[in-house]
Every structure is written in structure tokens, then in C-alpha cells.
Design a protein around this motif. Structure first.
Motif, PDB file in Angstrom:
ATOM      1  N   MET A 101      74.534  32.331  30.209  1.00 17.92           N
ATOM      2  CA  MET A 101      75.109  33.287  29.326  1.00 17.92           C
ATOM      3  C   MET A 101      74.912  35.466  30.153  1.00 17.92           C
ATOM      4  SD  MET A 101      75.527  32.947  26.171  1.00 17.92           S
ATOM      5  CE  MET A 101      74.709  33.926  25.198  1.00 17.92           C
ATOM      6  N   ASP A 102      74.419  35.357  31.143  1.00 19.36           N
ATOM      7  CA  ASP A 102      73.970  36.043  32.307  1.00 19.36           C
ATOM      8  C   ASP A 102      75.470  35.566  32.947  1.00 19.36           C
ATOM      9  OD1 ASP A 102      71.491  37.952  31.707  1.00 19.36           O
ATOM     10  OD2 ASP A 102      70.220  36.006  32.928  1.00 19.36           O
ATOM     11  N   ALA A 103      76.360  34.824  33.101  1.00 13.78           N
ATOM     12  CA  ALA A 103      76.661  34.949  34.060  1.00 13.78           C
ATOM     13  C   ALA A 103      78.422  34.556  33.912  1.00 13.78           C
ATOM     14  CB  ALA A 103      76.867  33.117  35.010  1.00 13.78           C
ATOM     15  N   HIS A 104      77.918  34.608  32.329  1.00 14.52           N
ATOM     16  CA  HIS A 104      79.569  34.859  31.658  1.00 14.52           C
ATOM     17  C   HIS A 104      78.824  35.368  30.370  1.00 14.52           C
ATOM     18  CE1 HIS A 104      79.398  30.634  33.001  1.00 14.52           C
ATOM     19  NE2 HIS A 104      80.695  30.604  33.383  1.00 14.52           N
ATOM     20  N   PRO A 105      79.747  36.765  30.736  1.00 17.82           N
ATOM     21  CA  PRO A 105      79.468  37.739  29.614  1.00 17.82           C
ATOM     22  C   PRO A 105      80.231  37.719  28.537  1.00 17.82           C
ATOM     23  CG  PRO A 105      80.850  38.189  31.490  1.00 17.82           C
ATOM     24  CD  PRO A 105      80.429  36.569  31.972  1.00 17.82           C
ATOM     25  N   ASP A 106      81.563  36.571  28.689  1.00 16.41           N
ATOM     26  CA  ASP A 106      82.659  36.724  27.336  1.00 16.41           C
ATOM     27  C   ASP A 106      82.079  35.388  26.290  1.00 16.41           C
ATOM     28  OD1 ASP A 106      82.736  35.284  28.605  1.00 16.41           O
ATOM     29  OD2 ASP A 106      85.169  34.131  28.882  1.00 16.41           O
ATOM     30  N   VAL A 107      81.016  35.066  26.215  1.00 17.89           N
ATOM     31  CA  VAL A 107      80.496  34.031  25.808  1.00 17.89           C
ATOM     32  C   VAL A 107      78.598  35.084  24.935  1.00 17.89           C
ATOM     33  CG1 VAL A 107      78.599  32.057  25.406  1.00 17.89           C
ATOM     34  CG2 VAL A 107      80.382  32.404  27.241  1.00 17.89           C
ATOM     35  N   GLU A 124      74.556  41.790  22.183  1.00 13.63           N
ATOM     36  CA  GLU A 124      75.707  42.791  21.916  1.00 13.63           C
ATOM     37  C   GLU A 124      76.317  41.872  20.474  1.00 13.63           C
ATOM     38  OE1 GLU A 124      79.481  44.466  24.214  1.00 13.63           O
ATOM     39  OE2 GLU A 124      77.798  42.638  25.162  1.00 13.63           O
ATOM     40  N   THR A 125      76.101  40.299  20.768  1.00 14.27           N
ATOM     41  CA  THR A 125      77.710  39.855  19.850  1.00 14.27           C
ATOM     42  C   THR A 125      76.654  39.809  18.216  1.00 14.27           C
ATOM     43  OG1 THR A 125      77.432  38.368  21.981  1.00 14.27           O
ATOM     44  CG2 THR A 125      78.277  37.519  19.709  1.00 14.27           C
ATOM     45  N   TRP A 126      75.048  39.958  18.270  1.00 12.02           N
ATOM     46  CA  TRP A 126      74.642  39.898  17.294  1.00 12.02           C
ATOM     47  C   TRP A 126      74.485  41.012  16.428  1.00 12.02           C
ATOM     48  CZ3 TRP A 126      71.864  36.408  13.901  1.00 12.02           C
ATOM     49  CH2 TRP A 126      71.355  37.151  12.801  1.00 12.02           C
ATOM     50  N   GLU A 127      74.948  42.195  17.319  1.00  9.98           N
ATOM     51  CA  GLU A 127      75.382  43.474  16.852  1.00  9.98           C
ATOM     52  C   GLU A 127      76.404  43.923  16.155  1.00  9.98           C
ATOM     53  OE1 GLU A 127      73.259  45.981  19.721  1.00  9.98           O
ATOM     54  OE2 GLU A 127      71.284  46.059  19.111  1.00  9.98           O
ATOM     55  N   ALA A 128      77.328  42.869  17.123  1.00 17.05           N
ATOM     56  CA  ALA A 128      78.364  43.682  16.854  1.00 17.05           C
ATOM     57  C   ALA A 128      79.277  42.340  15.923  1.00 17.05           C
ATOM     58  CB  ALA A 128      80.129  42.923  17.778  1.00 17.05           C
ATOM     59  N   VAL A 129      78.341  41.564  14.810  1.00 15.34           N
ATOM     60  CA  VAL A 129      78.839  40.462  13.845  1.00 15.34           C
ATOM     61  C   VAL A 129      78.465  40.434  12.667  1.00 15.34           C
ATOM     62  CG1 VAL A 129      79.114  37.727  13.632  1.00 15.34           C
ATOM     63  CG2 VAL A 129      79.866  38.420  15.999  1.00 15.34           C
ATOM     64  N   GLY A 156      86.572  37.619  18.570  1.00  8.43           N
ATOM     65  CA  GLY A 156      87.225  37.829  19.706  1.00  8.43           C
ATOM     66  C   GLY A 156      85.795  36.815  21.489  1.00  8.43           C
ATOM     67  N   TRP A 157      84.858  36.227  20.643  1.00  6.87           N
ATOM     68  CA  TRP A 157      83.309  36.488  21.593  1.00  6.87           C
ATOM     69  C   TRP A 157      83.542  34.032  21.676  1.00  6.87           C
ATOM     70  CZ3 TRP A 157      79.973  39.150  23.813  1.00  6.87           C
ATOM     71  CH2 TRP A 157      80.096  40.431  23.835  1.00  6.87           C
ATOM     72  N   LYS A 158      83.740  34.023  22.515  1.00  6.85           N
ATOM     73  CA  LYS A 158      83.177  32.258  22.844  1.00  6.85           C
ATOM     74  C   LYS A 158      81.756  31.990  22.803  1.00  6.85           C
ATOM     75  CE  LYS A 158      86.344  32.331  26.634  1.00  6.85           C
ATOM     76  NZ  LYS A 158      86.947  32.439  28.647  1.00  6.85           N
ATOM     77  N   VAL A 159      82.065  30.463  22.310  1.00  6.24           N
ATOM     78  CA  VAL A 159      80.938  29.717  22.489  1.00  6.24           C
ATOM     79  C   VAL A 159      81.148  28.027  22.546  1.00  6.24           C
ATOM     80  CG1 VAL A 159      79.951  28.028  20.057  1.00  6.24           C
ATOM     81  CG2 VAL A 159      81.033  30.350  19.087  1.00  6.24           C
ATOM     82  N   VAL A 160      79.645  28.472  23.234  1.00  7.62           N
ATOM     83  CA  VAL A 160      79.467  27.382  24.430  1.00  7.62           C
ATOM     84  C   VAL A 160      78.631  26.079  23.773  1.00  7.62           C
ATOM     85  CG1 VAL A 160      79.363  26.760  26.844  1.00  7.62           C
ATOM     86  CG2 VAL A 160      80.699  28.968  25.898  1.00  7.62           C
ATOM     87  N   TYR A 161      78.922  24.869  23.984  1.00  7.04           N
ATOM     88  CA  TYR A 161      77.846  24.004  24.385  1.00  7.04           C
ATOM     89  C   TYR A 161      77.779  23.782  25.308  1.00  7.04           C
ATOM     90  CZ  TYR A 161      76.420  19.112  24.430  1.00  7.04           C
ATOM     91  OH  TYR A 161      75.882  17.973  24.841  1.00  7.04           O
TER      92      TYR A 161
END
Length: 312
Positions: free
Chosen positions: A107-113, A186-191, A215-220
Motif C-alpha cells: 500500500m505504501d508503494a501504490h498510493p492509488d490502491v 484516506e479511502t475510508w474517510e472518502a468513501v 477511482g480507488w483500486k482494489v488489489v489481490y
């Protein structure tokens, strides 16, 4: 700020909860990960609260006076958290190795996730299906109904479970099963929080859909591994489990596909339970495993009485 806040909502699974907390503590310590752990206990009667107090004094325990439900319990836990990342973790899980640090590093390396799910394994070490595409109406008519066995190898369910892609491959997905779900604050607060119109089931599906719409990504992430002993709390109450699961499904489709689709699905699902009730009654009459048939009849009657009507 703490790096990771782990929120665990528990109900009458003391021994599994102990194993879960031990694994979280071990994984965090071995990786030198700054970690806050919050257990929200929904009025367990098996000594879970005393176990947490005595064996894990560093864990923040929220002792509820009633079963407030899985969704509300997670929201309560998150409201008390302070980490940059939030991990919603089932009590019937066990963290393997440095899975926590692996997920945080990704998550640190992928701020769009905005959300991430690890590889889930069952008690025998076999992969559990945890990657998903968003369900279609056709999926809803088949998945987790009496008709699913007829469609197990169909393109419909294979697509839904992402079986066209390797489980060993890191990949973007629509949503992941919420037994272990890492969220960016940040995502939790936005969603916003999990939808409390849902008692349990489909809450992660709904939340990931809302996140992706922003616009957030979800990753496995298969490199991170978690053992999931699956449904240990809900299996204690099989009748309500059917009601919660199918009612949540109806609510999700009404919310995201419209009232007509939701109502059509509700009526269809009730029809499947009428059929199942008739089949179980017939087997009971001929004397086939009557104790089992009686249990199922009670469960299906309970479903029909509920009407599978969502809270709103």
C-alpha cells in the motif's frame, strides 16, 4: 501516527480469537510494525472478553452489551482506530509470517490502491476463493442458491470468482472477501463507513464498489497469506445465517441495481426456499435423516417468515 490498526469483531469464538491475536502480535513484532489492535466483542458468552483482558493487556477491548452485528462492530472499531491503515480481520483467521508488513509495504508503494486482500487459505492450506468481479443479476440468481451445484463450472461463476486468472498472480479486482481487508484511511474517510443497513455479509462488496466508483483500486496480493477457518461464528446459528446472507444480497441489488431488481430477486429467493422446504419435508416424511431434515425445515421456515426484507 500508528502504522496499522487491526479491528477484530468477535462473537463466541474464544479459542480462535486467541490464536488470531497471537498471530497478529507475532507478525507485527517480527516485522517491527507499529500496530494497534482493537477487539469489538458482541456480548460473547464463552469467556472471550476475560481471555482478551487477561492474555492480551495491550489489546483495546470494546465489550458490547449485545450482539451489534459484524458491520456495526467494525465501524465502532474503526472509529477508535488511529492507524494510517485499517485492517478489518475476522477472528477465525491466522496471520502467517510477515503478511501484515507485506500488505502495508504494498500500500505504501501504490498510493492509488484503496483496499487490498491477501491470499486466503483454508485449514488444510488450500486456496480459498477470495477474488471477485461484481455480481450480475444472473450471478445473484445462481450463487449461494439451491441452483449453484448445477452451475459450478459455468462461465457465469468462473467469471464471478475470477477463475480465468491465476490465484498466484497479483491483480486488480472488483472486490475481495472481507475476512482480511486492508484499507487506506484516506479511502475510508472518502468513501465512508460500512453500510449499517447490512447486519453481516455483502458489506465488503458494497464498500469496494463505492471505493471503485471514486477511482480507488482494489488489489489481490497473493504473496501475503492468511489462514481463514471460515464462518465459525455464523455457523452457530444456521437459520439466521441464511436470513442475513440473502437479505444482504437483496439489499445490495436494490441499492445498486434499483428497487425492481431487488424486489424480483427477493421473490425469487423466497421461491427457492419454498422448494427446499418441500424437498426437506418430503425426505422427513420418508424417514431420511429426520434430525437433519427437522433442522433445515426450521431454518427455511424462518427464512420465509422473515420475508428477506432489508432494514430499509
Amino acid at each position: 501516527m500508528t502504522t496499522l490498526s487491526v479491528v477484530i469483531v468477535s462473537w463466541n469464538v474464544r479459542d480462535l480469537l486467541r490464536r488470531c491475536l497471537e498471530s497478529v502480535t507475532r507478525s507485527a513484532q517480527e516485522s517491527d510494525l507499529s500496530c494497534q489492535v482493537i477487539v469489538v466483542d458482541s456480548a460473547s458468552s464463552d469467556g472471550s472478553q476475560a481471555m482478551v483482558r487477561e492474555s492480551f493487556p495491550g489489546v483495546e477491548l470494546v465489550a458490547c452489551e449485545s450482539n451489534i452485528g459484524f458491520v456495526k462492530g467494525n465501524n465502532v472499531g474503526v472509529s477508535r482506530s488511529g492507524g494510517r491503515y485499517i485492517l478489518l480481520l475476522n477472528p477465525d483467521t491466522e496471520v502467517l509470517g510477515d503478511a501484515l508488513a507485506q500488505m502495508v509495504s504494498y500500500m505504501d508503494a501504490h498510493p492509488d490502491v484503496g483496499a487490498l486482500g491477501p491470499r486466503l487459505l483454508d485449514a488444510q492450506g488450500q486456496i480459498q476463493s477470495s477474488r471477485r468481479r461484481f455480481p450480475t443479476v444472473a450471478t445473484a440468481l445462481v450463487e449461494s442458491t439451491m441452483f449453484q451445484p448445477c452451475f459450478e463450472d459455468s462461465s457465469l461463476l468462473r467469471r464471478y470468482h475470477c477463475l480465468d486468472r491465476s490465484p498466484d498472480e497479483e491483480q486488480e479486482v472488483d472486490w475481495v472477501v472481507g475476512a482480511c481487508l486492508l484499507l487506506r484511511r484516506e479511502t475510508w474517510e472518502a468513501v465512508g463507513p460500512l453500510d449499517e443497513n447490512i447486519f453481516m455479509y455483502s458489506e465488503e462488496l458494497d464498500w469496494c464498489r463505492r471505493a471503485r466508483s471514486r477511482g480507488w483500486k482494489v488489489v489481490y496480493l497473493p504473496a501475503a497469506r492468511i489462514v481463514h477457518y471460515e464462518a465459525q461464528s455464523s455457523n452457530q446459528v444456521s437459520g439466521p445465517r441464511h436470513i442475513y446472507f440473502q437479505t444482504s444480497k437483496v439489499y445490495y441489488f436494490r441499492k445498486h441495481h434499483g428497487a425492481f431488481v431487488g424486489e424480483t430477486l427477493r421473490v425469487f429467493l423466497l421461491g427457492t426456499y419454498v422448494l427446499q422446504l418441500g424437498l426437506e419435508a418430503g425426505k422427513w416424511l420418508v424417514g431420511h435423516k429426520r434430525a437433519l431434515r427437522s433442522e433445515r425445515i426450521r431454518a427455511y421456515v424462518g427464512v420465509l417468515r422473515s420475508g428477506l426484507r432489508p432494514r430499509v
